[in-house]
Design a protein around this motif. Structure first.
Motif, PDB file in Angstrom:
ATOM      1  N   PHE A  77       9.161  -0.463   9.402  1.00 28.79           N
ATOM      2  CA  PHE A  77       9.286   0.986   9.326  1.00 28.79           C
ATOM      3  C   PHE A  77       9.388   1.595  10.721  1.00 28.79           C
ATOM      4  CE2 PHE A  77       6.950   0.087   5.328  1.00 28.79           C
ATOM      5  CZ  PHE A  77       7.888   0.601   4.441  1.00 28.79           C
ATOM      6  N   THR A  78      10.211   2.629  10.831  1.00 25.47           N
ATOM      7  CA  THR A  78      10.241   3.410  12.049  1.00 25.47           C
ATOM      8  C   THR A  78       9.033   4.337  12.047  1.00 25.47           C
ATOM      9  OG1 THR A  78      11.482   5.295  11.136  1.00 25.47           O
ATOM     10  CG2 THR A  78      12.761   3.398  11.929  1.00 25.47           C
ATOM     11  N   ARG A  79       8.801   5.016  13.152  1.00 31.03           N
ATOM     12  CA  ARG A  79       7.640   5.907  13.249  1.00 31.03           C
ATOM     13  C   ARG A  79       7.730   7.057  12.254  1.00 31.03           C
ATOM     14  NH1 ARG A  79       7.994   9.309  18.793  1.00 31.03           N
ATOM     15  NH2 ARG A  79       6.281  10.361  17.700  1.00 31.03           N
ATOM     16  N   PHE A  80       8.942   7.351  11.760  1.00 36.21           N
ATOM     17  CA  PHE A  80       9.116   8.439  10.812  1.00 36.21           C
ATOM     18  C   PHE A  80       9.120   7.951   9.360  1.00 36.21           C
ATOM     19  CE2 PHE A  80      11.308   9.812  14.725  1.00 36.21           C
ATOM     20  CZ  PHE A  80      10.515  10.905  15.025  1.00 36.21           C
ATOM     21  N   GLY A  81       9.007   6.641   9.156  1.00 33.34           N
ATOM     22  CA  GLY A  81       8.953   6.099   7.800  1.00 33.34           C
ATOM     23  C   GLY A  81      10.269   5.604   7.256  1.00 33.34           C
ATOM     24  N   PHE A  82      11.312   5.570   8.094  1.00 30.17           N
ATOM     25  CA  PHE A  82      12.582   5.012   7.644  1.00 30.17           C
ATOM     26  C   PHE A  82      12.483   3.484   7.605  1.00 30.17           C
ATOM     27  CE2 PHE A  82      14.016   9.121   9.351  1.00 30.17           C
ATOM     28  CZ  PHE A  82      14.787   9.572   8.283  1.00 30.17           C
ATOM     29  N   ARG A  83      13.160   2.874   6.624  1.00 28.34           N
ATOM     30  CA  ARG A  83      13.162   1.425   6.483  1.00 28.34           C
ATOM     31  C   ARG A  83      14.207   0.785   7.385  1.00 28.34           C
ATOM     32  NH1 ARG A  83      15.492   0.135   2.244  1.00 28.34           N
ATOM     33  NH2 ARG A  83      14.440  -1.693   1.415  1.00 28.34           N
ATOM     34  N   GLU A  94       7.889  -9.719  13.990  1.00 30.61           N
ATOM     35  CA  GLU A  94       6.867  -8.884  13.379  1.00 30.61           C
ATOM     36  C   GLU A  94       7.510  -7.921  12.395  1.00 30.61           C
ATOM     37  OE1 GLU A  94       3.078  -6.049  14.707  1.00 30.61           O
ATOM     38  OE2 GLU A  94       4.348  -7.009  16.222  1.00 30.61           O
ATOM     39  N   VAL A  95       6.908  -7.803  11.199  1.00 22.87           N
ATOM     40  CA  VAL A  95       7.424  -6.928  10.151  1.00 22.87           C
ATOM     41  C   VAL A  95       6.262  -6.128   9.572  1.00 22.87           C
ATOM     42  CG1 VAL A  95       9.332  -8.491   9.583  1.00 22.87           C
ATOM     43  CG2 VAL A  95       7.153  -8.716   8.362  1.00 22.87           C
ATOM     44  N   ASP A  96       6.584  -5.239   8.626  1.00 26.33           N
ATOM     45  CA  ASP A  96       5.549  -4.424   7.994  1.00 26.33           C
ATOM     46  C   ASP A  96       5.258  -4.830   6.555  1.00 26.33           C
ATOM     47  OD1 ASP A  96       5.084  -2.827  10.226  1.00 26.33           O
ATOM     48  OD2 ASP A  96       6.697  -1.449   9.707  1.00 26.33           O
ATOM     49  N   CYS A  97       6.180  -5.549   5.927  1.00 20.22           N
ATOM     50  CA  CYS A  97       5.994  -5.929   4.517  1.00 20.22           C
ATOM     51  C   CYS A  97       6.484  -7.349   4.287  1.00 20.22           C
ATOM     52  CB  CYS A  97       6.770  -4.994   3.585  1.00 20.22           C
ATOM     53  SG  CYS A  97       6.257  -3.277   3.657  1.00 20.22           S
ATOM     54  N   TYR A 138      -1.698   7.000  -0.679  1.00 24.28           N
ATOM     55  CA  TYR A 138      -2.301   6.071   0.262  1.00 24.28           C
ATOM     56  C   TYR A 138      -1.940   6.517   1.683  1.00 24.28           C
ATOM     57  CZ  TYR A 138      -3.073   3.004  -3.750  1.00 24.28           C
ATOM     58  OH  TYR A 138      -3.473   2.483  -4.950  1.00 24.28           O
ATOM     59  N   PRO A 139      -2.908   6.805   2.529  1.00 30.41           N
ATOM     60  CA  PRO A 139      -2.611   7.386   3.846  1.00 30.41           C
ATOM     61  C   PRO A 139      -1.829   6.469   4.777  1.00 30.41           C
ATOM     62  CG  PRO A 139      -4.935   6.783   3.680  1.00 30.41           C
ATOM     63  CD  PRO A 139      -4.365   6.649   2.302  1.00 30.41           C
ATOM     64  N   TYR A 140      -1.898   5.170   4.583  1.00 31.15           N
ATOM     65  CA  TYR A 140      -1.219   4.221   5.470  1.00 31.15           C
ATOM     66  C   TYR A 140       0.177   3.850   4.978  1.00 31.15           C
ATOM     67  CZ  TYR A 140      -3.813   1.615   1.947  1.00 31.15           C
ATOM     68  OH  TYR A 140      -4.367   1.209   0.756  1.00 31.15           O
ATOM     69  N   VAL A 141       0.596   4.384   3.827  1.00 25.21           N
ATOM     70  CA  VAL A 141       1.941   4.127   3.313  1.00 25.21           C
ATOM     71  C   VAL A 141       2.843   5.298   3.698  1.00 25.21           C
ATOM     72  CG1 VAL A 141       3.369   3.698   1.267  1.00 25.21           C
ATOM     73  CG2 VAL A 141       1.025   2.802   1.368  1.00 25.21           C
ATOM     74  N   PRO A 142       3.952   5.052   4.405  1.00 28.48           N
ATOM     75  CA  PRO A 142       4.832   6.149   4.822  1.00 28.48           C
ATOM     76  C   PRO A 142       5.344   6.957   3.618  1.00 28.48           C
ATOM     77  CG  PRO A 142       5.409   4.134   5.987  1.00 28.48           C
ATOM     78  CD  PRO A 142       4.421   3.742   4.923  1.00 28.48           C
ATOM     79  N   LYS A 143       5.195   8.259   3.694  1.00 31.73           N
ATOM     80  CA  LYS A 143       5.589   9.121   2.582  1.00 31.73           C
ATOM     81  C   LYS A 143       7.088   9.062   2.325  1.00 31.73           C
ATOM     82  CE  LYS A 143       1.411  10.597   1.892  1.00 31.73           C
ATOM     83  NZ  LYS A 143       0.738   9.563   2.704  1.00 31.73           N
ATOM     84  N   LEU A 144       7.870   8.970   3.400  1.00 30.48           N
ATOM     85  CA  LEU A 144       9.317   8.897   3.244  1.00 30.48           C
ATOM     86  C   LEU A 144       9.722   7.639   2.485  1.00 30.48           C
ATOM     87  CD1 LEU A 144      11.984  10.305   3.911  1.00 30.48           C
ATOM     88  CD2 LEU A 144      12.058   8.992   6.042  1.00 30.48           C
ATOM     89  N   PHE A 145       8.994   6.553   2.727  1.00 26.53           N
ATOM     90  CA  PHE A 145       9.253   5.308   2.002  1.00 26.53           C
ATOM     91  C   PHE A 145       9.027   5.504   0.506  1.00 26.53           C
ATOM     92  CE2 PHE A 145       7.086   1.566   0.103  1.00 26.53           C
ATOM     93  CZ  PHE A 145       8.170   0.701   0.045  1.00 26.53           C
TER      94      PHE A 145
END
Length: 295
Positions: free
Chosen positions: A137-143, A156-159, A247-254
């Motif tokens: 994810f980018t800092r703005f929540g884009f995949r 390194e990845v996020d998922c 969930y606060p740690y899940v990007p809303k945009l995602f």
């Protein structure tokens, strides 16, 4: 390097399942098979009955992958904190030397990073051989799709997909168990993002490869491969994309993107497959998500 394994099953293909476990049994310290009330449970028991290091936990109902994985994790409570635990799906396939390469990757990564890590393989479709991307994810929540198979070292990845995901037992104690509310879809995504929020780094490596198949087929539209799941499974895909918004740690945009894309897919399935259940499931999943978010 012996590892312990948790495998969740639900009406599995016994040939693939037995190949995964029996072909690698000498390198497995402990194997826990948690069965979600399969029709062929007696055959599963008979195949593995002669092995002292295989435990079969047979459940009376399908409790979902998250709850089943948690049951498997809890059964390994007596293992040392540095034991490596690997999660496999019932259709996972690994080649000869996979576990030796796993050991080498751990030695390399833990030499470079002093903190806790999670490691996953690169996935390819079992039949069509295309690579399933990992997500950053980018800092703005884009995949951002990560195709690790095109490189030479771990990235390194996020998922990660939970099948093939490996970690030391102490990492589970730090990150916590799987979220049973989610039942199946986004269980691995939510756990990975929660782990990252606790300072755990997640990697995928091209030096570990697994074949995998998402869904019972693919709907191909203008270059896109859309995994096809039955309406009962699609329910969780849509409902959970709304639930994880809180969930606060899940990007809303995602979350918004996942709900939007899943909604489009649902209506495409309804149109292309001519199955009214996809439409019924869609509205039921949204209704249930709104109800759970209010509770």
């Amino acid at each position: 390097m012996p590892v312990s394994v948790v495998v969740v099953t639900y009406n599995p293909d016994l040939k693939i399942l037995s190949s995964l476990i029996i072909d690698n049994i000498s390198q497995f310290n402990k194997v826990v098979v948690v069965d979600n009330s399969s029709r062929n449970i007696e055959l599963i028991k008979s195949i593995f009955s002669g092995f002292n290091n295989i435990d079969i936990i047979s459940l009376d109902e399908n409790v979902g992958i998250a709850a089943a994985q948690n049951i498997g994790i809890k059964s390994l409570v007596n293992l040392p904190d540095d034991e490596i635990i690997v999660f496999f799906d019932q259709d996972s396939s690994i080649d000869f030397g996979y576990l030796d390469r796993l050991e080498a990757e751990y030695s390399l990564l833990e030499g470079d990073y002093s903190g806790p890590i999670v490691l996953g393989p690169t996935f390819f479709h079992r039949y069509d051989h295309f690579e399933y991307p990992s997500i950053k994810f980018t800092r703005f929540g884009f995949r951002k799709k990560i195709y690790s198979g095109r490189g030479e070292c771990a990235v390194e990845v996020d998922c990660l997909i939970s099948s093939g995901m490996s970690l030391r037992k102490r990492v589970l104690e730090l990150a916590g168990l799987m979220d049973e509310l989610l039942f199946i879809d986004y269980v691995d995504t939510e756990w990975c993002l929660r782990a990252i929020s606790k300072g755990i780094k997640i990697f995928v490596t091209p030096n570990l490869m697994m074949s995998h198949e998402i869904g019972s087929g693919h709907l191909k539209l203008k270059g896109f491969n859309i995994p096809v799941h039955p309406p009962s499974r699609r329910y969780y895909r849509i409902r959970n994309s709304l639930l994880i918004l809180k969930y606060p740690y899940v990007p809303k945009l995602f979350c918004v993107r996942e709900f939007f894309v899943s909604s489009i897919h649902q209506f495409l399935f309804f149109i292309k497959l001519r199955d009214i259940e996809y439409l019924k499931t869609y509205f039921q999943s949204v209704k249930d998500a709104m109800k759970k978010r209010r509770n």
